[in-house]
Scaffold this motif. Structure first.
Motif, PDB file in Angstrom:
ATOM      1  N   PRO A 128     -74.340   3.855 -92.119  1.00  0.00           N
ATOM      2  CA  PRO A 128     -75.105   3.429 -93.288  1.00  0.00           C
ATOM      3  C   PRO A 128     -76.145   2.343 -93.002  1.00  0.00           C
ATOM      4  O   PRO A 128     -76.798   1.870 -93.927  1.00  0.00           O
ATOM      5  N   ALA A 129     -76.300   1.945 -91.730  1.00  0.00           N
ATOM      6  CA  ALA A 129     -77.301   0.918 -91.423  1.00  0.00           C
ATOM      7  C   ALA A 129     -78.690   1.351 -91.876  1.00  0.00           C
ATOM      8  O   ALA A 129     -79.452   0.545 -92.419  1.00  0.00           O
ATOM      9  N   SER A 130     -79.018   2.614 -91.682  1.00  0.00           N
ATOM     10  CA  SER A 130     -80.338   3.118 -92.080  1.00  0.00           C
ATOM     11  C   SER A 130     -80.538   3.026 -93.595  1.00  0.00           C
ATOM     12  O   SER A 130     -81.639   2.751 -94.072  1.00  0.00           O
ATOM     13  N   ALA A 131     -79.474   3.236 -94.351  1.00  0.00           N
ATOM     14  CA  ALA A 131     -79.567   3.126 -95.811  1.00  0.00           C
ATOM     15  C   ALA A 131     -79.784   1.671 -96.225  1.00  0.00           C
ATOM     16  O   ALA A 131     -80.625   1.371 -97.081  1.00  0.00           O
ATOM     17  N   PHE A 132     -79.038   0.749 -95.615  1.00  0.00           N
ATOM     18  CA  PHE A 132     -79.224  -0.678 -95.921  1.00  0.00           C
ATOM     19  C   PHE A 132     -80.606  -1.148 -95.510  1.00  0.00           C
ATOM     20  O   PHE A 132     -81.198  -2.004 -96.156  1.00  0.00           O
ATOM     21  N   ASP A 133     -81.135  -0.594 -94.412  1.00  0.00           N
ATOM     22  CA  ASP A 133     -82.448  -1.002 -93.912  1.00  0.00           C
ATOM     23  C   ASP A 133     -83.550  -0.737 -94.932  1.00  0.00           C
ATOM     24  O   ASP A 133     -84.581  -1.407 -94.921  1.00  0.00           O
ATOM     25  N   ARG A 134     -83.337   0.200 -95.822  1.00  0.00           N
ATOM     26  CA  ARG A 134     -84.336   0.516 -96.851  1.00  0.00           C
ATOM     27  C   ARG A 134     -84.269  -0.446 -98.040  1.00  0.00           C
ATOM     28  O   ARG A 134     -85.157  -0.437 -98.895  1.00  0.00           O
ATOM     29  N   VAL A 135     -83.229  -1.286 -98.097  1.00  0.00           N
ATOM     30  CA  VAL A 135     -83.090  -2.264 -99.177  1.00  0.00           C
ATOM     31  C   VAL A 135     -83.832  -3.523 -98.742  1.00  0.00           C
ATOM     32  O   VAL A 135     -83.399  -4.233 -97.839  1.00  0.00           O
ATOM     33  N   LYS A 136     -84.966  -3.788 -99.361  1.00  0.00           N
ATOM     34  CA  LYS A 136     -85.833  -4.886 -98.937  1.00  0.00           C
ATOM     35  C   LYS A 136     -85.472  -6.182 -99.658  1.00  0.00           C
ATOM     36  O   LYS A 136     -86.176  -6.654-100.543  1.00  0.00           O
ATOM     37  N   SER A 137     -84.331  -6.736 -99.261  1.00  0.00           N
ATOM     38  CA  SER A 137     -83.849  -8.014 -99.787  1.00  0.00           C
ATOM     39  C   SER A 137     -82.916  -8.600 -98.742  1.00  0.00           C
ATOM     40  O   SER A 137     -82.622  -7.962 -97.721  1.00  0.00           O
ATOM     41  N   GLY A 138     -82.428  -9.799 -98.989  1.00  0.00           N
ATOM     42  CA  GLY A 138     -81.481 -10.425 -98.062  1.00  0.00           C
ATOM     43  C   GLY A 138     -80.251  -9.572 -97.833  1.00  0.00           C
ATOM     44  O   GLY A 138     -79.734  -9.501 -96.716  1.00  0.00           O
ATOM     45  N   VAL A 139     -79.795  -8.890 -98.876  1.00  0.00           N
ATOM     46  CA  VAL A 139     -78.624  -8.018 -98.746  1.00  0.00           C
ATOM     47  C   VAL A 139     -78.907  -6.906 -97.738  1.00  0.00           C
ATOM     48  O   VAL A 139     -78.120  -6.654 -96.822  1.00  0.00           O
ATOM     49  N   GLY A 140     -80.025  -6.229 -97.886  1.00  0.00           N
ATOM     50  CA  GLY A 140     -80.369  -5.140 -96.975  1.00  0.00           C
ATOM     51  C   GLY A 140     -80.590  -5.620 -95.555  1.00  0.00           C
ATOM     52  O   GLY A 140     -80.131  -4.991 -94.592  1.00  0.00           O
ATOM     53  N   VAL A 141     -81.288  -6.755 -95.427  1.00  0.00           N
ATOM     54  CA  VAL A 141     -81.585  -7.306 -94.106  1.00  0.00           C
ATOM     55  C   VAL A 141     -80.301  -7.588 -93.334  1.00  0.00           C
ATOM     56  O   VAL A 141     -80.187  -7.258 -92.147  1.00  0.00           O
ATOM     57  N   VAL A 142     -79.338  -8.189 -93.986  1.00  0.00           N
ATOM     58  CA  VAL A 142     -78.096  -8.577 -93.308  1.00  0.00           C
ATOM     59  C   VAL A 142     -77.135  -7.394 -93.182  1.00  0.00           C
ATOM     60  O   VAL A 142     -76.537  -7.183 -92.120  1.00  0.00           O
ATOM     61  N   MET A 143     -77.000  -6.612 -94.233  1.00  0.00           N
ATOM     62  CA  MET A 143     -75.979  -5.562 -94.215  1.00  0.00           C
ATOM     63  C   MET A 143     -76.295  -4.426 -93.254  1.00  0.00           C
ATOM     64  O   MET A 143     -75.382  -3.767 -92.759  1.00  0.00           O
ATOM     65  N   ASP A 144     -77.572  -4.182 -92.930  1.00  0.00           N
ATOM     66  CA  ASP A 144     -77.842  -3.147 -91.929  1.00  0.00           C
ATOM     67  C   ASP A 144     -77.293  -3.588 -90.570  1.00  0.00           C
ATOM     68  O   ASP A 144     -76.783  -2.780 -89.813  1.00  0.00           O
ATOM     69  N   ASP A 145     -77.324  -4.886 -90.296  1.00  0.00           N
ATOM     70  CA  ASP A 145     -76.769  -5.376 -89.035  1.00  0.00           C
ATOM     71  C   ASP A 145     -75.240  -5.418 -89.067  1.00  0.00           C
ATOM     72  O   ASP A 145     -74.601  -5.194 -88.041  1.00  0.00           O
ATOM     73  N   VAL A 146     -74.671  -5.678 -90.222  1.00  0.00           N
ATOM     74  CA  VAL A 146     -73.213  -5.609 -90.361  1.00  0.00           C
ATOM     75  C   VAL A 146     -72.746  -4.176 -90.096  1.00  0.00           C
ATOM     76  O   VAL A 146     -71.760  -3.950 -89.380  1.00  0.00           O
ATOM     77  N   ALA A 147     -73.472  -3.196 -90.644  1.00  0.00           N
ATOM     78  CA  ALA A 147     -73.117  -1.789 -90.415  1.00  0.00           C
ATOM     79  C   ALA A 147     -73.264  -1.426 -88.938  1.00  0.00           C
ATOM     80  O   ALA A 147     -72.380  -0.768 -88.361  1.00  0.00           O
ATOM     81  N   ALA A 148     -74.356  -1.857 -88.304  1.00  0.00           N
ATOM     82  CA  ALA A 148     -74.532  -1.607 -86.865  1.00  0.00           C
ATOM     83  C   ALA A 148     -73.421  -2.292 -86.076  1.00  0.00           C
ATOM     84  O   ALA A 148     -72.888  -1.725 -85.109  1.00  0.00           O
ATOM     85  N   GLY A 149     -73.041  -3.493 -86.502  1.00  0.00           N
ATOM     86  CA  GLY A 149     -71.945  -4.209 -85.843  1.00  0.00           C
ATOM     87  C   GLY A 149     -70.618  -3.489 -85.990  1.00  0.00           C
ATOM     88  O   GLY A 149     -69.797  -3.478 -85.063  1.00  0.00           O
ATOM     89  N   ALA A 150     -70.386  -2.866 -87.139  1.00  0.00           N
ATOM     90  CA  ALA A 150     -69.146  -2.106 -87.336  1.00  0.00           C
ATOM     91  C   ALA A 150     -69.103  -0.901 -86.389  1.00  0.00           C
ATOM     92  O   ALA A 150     -68.054  -0.606 -85.789  1.00  0.00           O
ATOM     93  N   TRP A 151     -70.240  -0.205 -86.233  1.00  0.00           N
ATOM     94  CA  TRP A 151     -70.295   0.904 -85.275  1.00  0.00           C
ATOM     95  C   TRP A 151     -70.068   0.405 -83.851  1.00  0.00           C
ATOM     96  O   TRP A 151     -69.330   1.039 -83.079  1.00  0.00           O
ATOM     97  N   ALA A 152     -70.686  -0.717 -83.506  1.00  0.00           N
ATOM     98  CA  ALA A 152     -70.519  -1.265 -82.158  1.00  0.00           C
ATOM     99  C   ALA A 152     -69.076  -1.708 -81.932  1.00  0.00           C
ATOM    100  O   ALA A 152     -68.525  -1.523 -80.838  1.00  0.00           O
ATOM    101  N   ALA A 153     -68.440  -2.274 -82.959  1.00  0.00           N
ATOM    102  CA  ALA A 153     -67.035  -2.677 -82.849  1.00  0.00           C
ATOM    103  C   ALA A 153     -66.157  -1.457 -82.595  1.00  0.00           C
ATOM    104  O   ALA A 153     -65.245  -1.499 -81.750  1.00  0.00           O
ATOM    105  N   ALA A 154     -66.426  -0.366 -83.315  1.00  0.00           N
ATOM    106  CA  ALA A 154     -65.654   0.864 -83.101  1.00  0.00           C
ATOM    107  C   ALA A 154     -65.842   1.373 -81.673  1.00  0.00           C
ATOM    108  O   ALA A 154     -64.878   1.826 -81.033  1.00  0.00           O
ATOM    109  N   ALA A 155     -67.053   1.291 -81.163  1.00  0.00           N
ATOM    110  CA  ALA A 155     -67.317   1.724 -79.786  1.00  0.00           C
ATOM    111  C   ALA A 155     -66.565   0.840 -78.784  1.00  0.00           C
ATOM    112  O   ALA A 155     -65.992   1.347 -77.808  1.00  0.00           O
ATOM    113  N   LEU A 156     -66.535  -0.463 -79.030  1.00  0.00           N
ATOM    114  CA  LEU A 156     -65.794  -1.364 -78.136  1.00  0.00           C
ATOM    115  C   LEU A 156     -64.301  -1.058 -78.155  1.00  0.00           C
ATOM    116  O   LEU A 156     -63.650  -1.056 -77.102  1.00  0.00           O
ATOM    117  N   VAL A 157     -63.754  -0.813 -79.335  1.00  0.00           N
ATOM    118  CA  VAL A 157     -62.339  -0.449 -79.445  1.00  0.00           C
ATOM    119  C   VAL A 157     -62.086   0.841 -78.665  1.00  0.00           C
ATOM    120  O   VAL A 157     -61.087   0.968 -77.947  1.00  0.00           O
TER     121      VAL A 157
END
Length: 162
Positions: free
Chosen positions: A124-153
């Motif tokens: 969902p990072a791509s979906a958050f990236d389309r939200v042009k506010s502080g929420v979208g800016v931060v949450m797209d990276d949280v989503a990318a971080g969740a995917w990266a965390a899953a990859a590390l696990v």
């Protein structure tokens, strides 16, 4: 507000803008997102010594202040996701590293995976990236971080990481 190129503000940055830029990291002339992620590594090193609940609490607290900081910085620069805003990379990297014990190999792998997934923005990072506010800016990276965390696990389960 437009996409990435920040305007030259008439006034000096305040504390919210400096937090959003993660101090000097966001002002790097080349690859500020990568520099912002590098700027997260010392915080991760300090937090990795904490119990899991404390690590999570600090990460959530930073998330809670990163959203208004990114929002205010976006207004300051006239661009919702201006390139100097890198506090989102800091939060995203902390999310990436939340489920693995500290090792330099894991820290480096998390860095590479997070940057790759932050740039490619799988849903969902791509979906958050389309939200042009502080929420979208931060949450797209949280989503990318969740995917990266899953990859590390997954890499740990395969025995690639300690």
């Amino acid at each position: 507000m437009s996409s990435k190129k920040p305007a030259r503000p008439a006034k000096p940055p305040g504390p919210w803008v400096l937090l959003a830029a993660w101090g000097p990291c966001g002002y790097a002339p080349v690859a500020p997102g990568t520099v912002g992620t590098l700027g997260a590594v010392p915080l991760y090193l300090a937090l990795s010594r904490l119990p899991t609940a404390a690590y999570a609490a600090v990460t959530l607290a930073l998330l809670a202040v990163a959203i208004p900081a990114a929002d205010r910085a976006g207004r300051y620069w006239g661009v919702a996701d201006a390139s100097p805003i890198v506090v989102d990379e800091v939060v995203g990297y902390l999310v990436t590293m939340a489920l693995v014990p500290f090792s330099w190999r894991a820290a480096a792998a998390g860095f590479v995976l997070f940057r790759l997934l932050d740039v490619t923005k799988p849903w969902p990072a791509s979906a958050f990236d389309r939200v042009k506010s502080g929420v979208g800016v931060v949450m797209d990276d949280v989503a990318a971080g969740a995917w990266a965390a899953a990859a590390l696990v997954g890499l740990r389960a395969l025995g690639v990481l300690p």
